[in-house]
Structure formats: structure tokens, C-alpha cells
Design a protein around this motif. Structure first.
Motif, PDB file in Angstrom:
ATOM      1  N   TYR A 298       0.834  -1.207   0.000  1.00 18.16           N
ATOM      2  CA  TYR A 298       0.000   0.000   0.000  1.00 18.16           C
ATOM      3  C   TYR A 298       0.868   1.256   0.000  1.00 18.16           C
ATOM      4  N   ILE A 299       2.015   1.210   0.675  1.00 17.80           N
ATOM      5  CA  ILE A 299       2.942   2.355   0.642  1.00 17.80           C
ATOM      6  C   ILE A 299       3.475   2.542  -0.776  1.00 17.80           C
ATOM      7  N   TRP A 300       3.782   1.440  -1.467  1.00 21.51           N
ATOM      8  CA  TRP A 300       4.290   1.505  -2.843  1.00 21.51           C
ATOM      9  C   TRP A 300       3.290   2.209  -3.758  1.00 21.51           C
ATOM     10  N   TYR A 301       1.990   2.000  -3.507  1.00 22.03           N
ATOM     11  CA  TYR A 301       0.936   2.610  -4.316  1.00 22.03           C
ATOM     12  C   TYR A 301       0.576   4.025  -3.854  1.00 22.03           C
ATOM     13  N   LYS A 302       1.231   4.531  -2.826  1.00 25.65           N
ATOM     14  CA  LYS A 302       0.820   5.784  -2.191  1.00 25.65           C
ATOM     15  C   LYS A 302       0.590   6.916  -3.186  1.00 25.65           C
ATOM     16  N   TRP A 303       1.574   7.171  -4.061  1.00 28.24           N
ATOM     17  CA  TRP A 303       1.476   8.324  -4.954  1.00 28.24           C
ATOM     18  C   TRP A 303       0.403   8.124  -6.014  1.00 28.24           C
ATOM     19  N   GLN A 304       0.205   6.892  -6.436  1.00 29.17           N
ATOM     20  CA  GLN A 304      -0.877   6.639  -7.388  1.00 29.17           C
ATOM     21  C   GLN A 304      -2.237   6.793  -6.714  1.00 29.17           C
ATOM     22  N   LEU A 305      -2.347   6.360  -5.465  1.00 26.23           N
ATOM     23  CA  LEU A 305      -3.614   6.475  -4.745  1.00 26.23           C
ATOM     24  C   LEU A 305      -3.995   7.933  -4.517  1.00 26.23           C
ATOM     25  N   VAL A 306      -3.002   8.775  -4.300  1.00 23.43           N
ATOM     26  CA  VAL A 306      -3.272  10.201  -4.102  1.00 23.43           C
ATOM     27  C   VAL A 306      -3.958  10.800  -5.325  1.00 23.43           C
ATOM     28  N   ASP A 307      -3.591  10.318  -6.510  1.00 18.62           N
ATOM     29  CA  ASP A 307      -4.132  10.845  -7.762  1.00 18.62           C
ATOM     30  C   ASP A 307      -5.388  10.115  -8.235  1.00 18.62           C
ATOM     31  N   THR A 308      -5.811   9.090  -7.512  1.00 17.93           N
ATOM     32  CA  THR A 308      -6.902   8.229  -7.961  1.00 17.93           C
ATOM     33  C   THR A 308      -8.257   8.754  -7.496  1.00 17.93           C
ATOM     34  N   PRO A 309      -9.247   8.875  -8.394  1.00 14.88           N
ATOM     35  CA  PRO A 309     -10.604   9.236  -7.958  1.00 14.88           C
ATOM     36  C   PRO A 309     -11.115   8.227  -6.937  1.00 14.88           C
ATOM     37  N   PRO A 310     -11.819   8.703  -5.897  1.00 15.39           N
ATOM     38  CA  PRO A 310     -12.250   7.812  -4.805  1.00 15.39           C
ATOM     39  C   PRO A 310     -12.993   6.560  -5.270  1.00 15.39           C
ATOM     40  N   ILE A 311     -13.778   6.672  -6.336  1.00 14.82           N
ATOM     41  CA  ILE A 311     -14.580   5.531  -6.783  1.00 14.82           C
ATOM     42  C   ILE A 311     -13.711   4.364  -7.246  1.00 14.82           C
ATOM     43  N   PHE A 312     -12.467   4.664  -7.642  1.00 18.81           N
ATOM     44  CA  PHE A 312     -11.580   3.616  -8.149  1.00 18.81           C
ATOM     45  C   PHE A 312     -10.613   3.082  -7.098  1.00 18.81           C
ATOM     46  N   LEU A 313     -10.594   3.680  -5.932  1.00 19.96           N
ATOM     47  CA  LEU A 313      -9.578   3.327  -4.929  1.00 19.96           C
ATOM     48  C   LEU A 313      -9.511   1.838  -4.584  1.00 19.96           C
ATOM     49  N   PRO A 314     -10.658   1.139  -4.428  1.00 20.78           N
ATOM     50  CA  PRO A 314     -10.546  -0.289  -4.061  1.00 20.78           C
ATOM     51  C   PRO A 314      -9.881  -1.149  -5.130  1.00 20.78           C
ATOM     52  N   PHE A 315      -9.796  -0.640  -6.372  1.00 23.87           N
ATOM     53  CA  PHE A 315      -9.328  -1.463  -7.479  1.00 23.87           C
ATOM     54  C   PHE A 315      -7.910  -1.136  -7.929  1.00 23.87           C
TER      55      PHE A 315
ATOM     56  N   VAL B  87     -11.313  -4.216 -16.184  1.00 25.90           N
ATOM     57  CA  VAL B  87     -11.972  -3.099 -16.874  1.00 25.90           C
ATOM     58  C   VAL B  87     -11.526  -1.771 -16.281  1.00 25.90           C
ATOM     59  N   ILE B  88     -11.516  -1.692 -14.959  1.00 22.79           N
ATOM     60  CA  ILE B  88     -11.075  -0.457 -14.295  1.00 22.79           C
ATOM     61  C   ILE B  88      -9.644  -0.125 -14.696  1.00 22.79           C
ATOM     62  N   ASP B  89      -8.784  -1.142 -14.742  1.00 22.86           N
ATOM     63  CA  ASP B  89      -7.374  -0.920 -15.052  1.00 22.86           C
ATOM     64  C   ASP B  89      -7.146  -0.484 -16.497  1.00 22.86           C
ATOM     65  N   TYR B  90      -7.817  -1.153 -17.446  1.00 24.57           N
ATOM     66  CA  TYR B  90      -7.440  -0.971 -18.845  1.00 24.57           C
ATOM     67  C   TYR B  90      -8.458  -0.189 -19.672  1.00 24.57           C
ATOM     68  N   VAL B  91      -9.619   0.117 -19.104  1.00 31.06           N
ATOM     69  CA  VAL B  91     -10.557   1.038 -19.749  1.00 31.06           C
ATOM     70  C   VAL B  91     -10.420   2.429 -19.136  1.00 31.06           C
ATOM     71  N   PHE B  92     -10.299   2.466 -17.792  1.00 30.19           N
ATOM     72  CA  PHE B  92     -10.150   3.745 -17.094  1.00 30.19           C
ATOM     73  C   PHE B  92      -8.686   4.039 -16.731  1.00 30.19           C
ATOM     74  N   PHE B  93      -7.789   3.137 -17.127  1.00 36.08           N
ATOM     75  CA  PHE B  93      -6.338   3.317 -16.972  1.00 36.08           C
ATOM     76  C   PHE B  93      -5.910   3.552 -15.525  1.00 36.08           C
TER      77      PHE B  93
ATOM     78  N   THR C  85      -3.428  -9.563 -19.399  1.00 42.92           N
ATOM     79  CA  THR C  85      -4.015  -9.566 -18.061  1.00 42.92           C
ATOM     80  C   THR C  85      -5.393 -10.212 -18.052  1.00 42.92           C
ATOM     81  N   PHE C  86      -6.188  -9.954 -19.088  1.00 43.23           N
ATOM     82  CA  PHE C  86      -7.506 -10.588 -19.188  1.00 43.23           C
ATOM     83  C   PHE C  86      -7.371 -12.108 -19.186  1.00 43.23           C
ATOM     84  N   TRP C  87      -6.471 -12.635 -20.014  1.00 39.32           N
ATOM     85  CA  TRP C  87      -6.319 -14.086 -20.073  1.00 39.32           C
ATOM     86  C   TRP C  87      -5.647 -14.641 -18.824  1.00 39.32           C
TER      87      TRP C  87
END
Length: 198
Positions: free
Chosen positions: A29-46, A146-152, A171-173
Motif C-alpha cells: 500500500y505504501i508503494w501505491y501511495k502516490w498513485q492512490l493520491v491521484d486516484t478518484p475515490p470511486i476507483f480506490l478499491p481497485f 476493466v477499471i485498469d485498462y478502460v479507465f487506466f 491480463t484478461f487471459w
């Protein structure tokens, strides 16, 4: 190979793995810290894929220590541990192929994520989830794609940005493979099954 299961089911090993996975989850979770800061709340769990996978497995280990099975967490754990364990290994090897370099952090990620996938499968004889648990897990897993590769919202590897469509397809396969592996080891008839000693 069956000689290893009394060791895996021992209380000492479960506690050790819980400690290791707790530390790894926190680091993740620390590794993802900077990405999480920029992530819209609706996408945070993913977004924090690997630490969430190890978090699921932490709940599995806690249940085992209590002499119980929590099937929903077991299904989520095995599928996501296999998927993101393999995914991170492949991505770091792809970085090596592109750059020709593999730093100590990348080596650590390859080792730790490979171990994630292995532990998910090793504990399969102790899991007790049903088909419907796997269906829900499949919905979660493919929705995450979908969240990862449609909403990047995928993990950030800037060096690999040019390969995002190919990575998304892979990733899909990989999700399908992970779901199939979980079915094979846990739900199919005549599968190898063990009980956690209470």
C-alpha cells in the motif's frame, strides 16, 4: 509433496506467514501511495492490486488460526494471488527486456510476487469455497481489469506505456487462467483436500 502439508497447516507456519503477509501488504500500500493520491475515490478499491491480494490471504490465515474457513476470502485470495503474483513477475521481466536492467527493487518484487502465487496454490487443499464464491471472485477480477485498462487505473510502469494494449490483453487471459486454476485445485471432483487442525 504431501509431506509439506503438516508444516503448512501448523500454527507456527500460519503465524509466520501472517506476519510476512502483513508486512508485505503494508509495504504494498505504501508503494501505491502516490498513485492512490491521484486516484478518484470511486476507483480506490481497485488500484492497489497486489497488496489487496495479500490482504485477502491475511484473512484466510486468520481464519485458519481460528480453526475456521472463510470461503469468500479463500476464493478471492487464490485467484488474486495467482493473477497478480504472475503479473508482477512478468511486468518486471518485461521491464528488463526493454531496459536491459534489473535493479534490486525489481528483483525483490519478482521474488515476493512469485512467492504470492506459490502460497496461494500451496494452501488450496485447505480451502472450502464453492462455485458461487468463484463466480463472485470472477466478477471482481474481471471488473478490476476493466477499471485498469478502460479507465487506466493499472499499476504505473511508465517504461511499459507503449505496451498497454498488449498488457491488458495478457491480463484478461491471466484472469481466466487464475480462475481456472482455482477451480481445478478447489472445486473439481476428487481434488486433494485437507483440514486445518483446530
Amino acid at each position: 509433496m504431501k509431506w509439506i502439508y503438516p508444516l503448512l497447516g501448523s500454527r507456527a507456519m500460519l503465524i509466520l506467514l501472517l506476519i510476512i503477509n502483513t508486512a508485505g501488504t503494508i509495504y504494498g500500500y505504501i508503494w501505491y501511495k502516490w498513485q492512490l493520491v491521484d486516484t478518484p475515490p470511486i476507483f480506490l478499491p481497485f488500484v492497489p492490486d497486489s497488496p489487496t491480494a495479500s490482504l485477502f490471504f491475511m484473512f484466510v490465515l486468520i481464519a485458519f488460526l481460528l480453526g475456521k474457513n472463510w470461503p469468500m476470502f479463500e476464493a478471492l485470495a487464490i485467484v488474486t494471488l495467482i493473477k497478480y503474483g504472475i503479473w508482477a513477475v512478468v511486468m518486471n521481466l518485461l521491464v528488463f527486456q526493454v531496459t536491459g536492467e534489473l535493479d534490486p527493487v525489481a528483483l525483490m518484487l519478482i521474488f515476493s510476487h512469485g512467492a504470492m502465487a506459490v502460497q496461494g496454490v500451496l494452501y488450496a487443499p485447505f480451502y472450502r469455497f464453492k462455485t458461487w464464491h468463484l463466480v463472485i471472485t470472477g466478477i471482481w477480477t474481471l471488473h478490476n481489469d476493466v477499471i485498469d485498462y478502460v479507465f487506466f487505473m493499472l499499476p504505473r510502469y511508465p517504461i511499459l506505456n507503449l505496451y498497454t494494449p498488449q498488457i491488458g490483453y495478457f491480463t484478461f487471459w491471466l484472469s481466466i487462467f487464475s480462475l481456472g486454476t482455482a477451480y481445478y485445485f478447489v472445486i473439481r471432483k476428487n481434488r486433494f483436500s485437507l483440514d486445518i487442525v483446530k
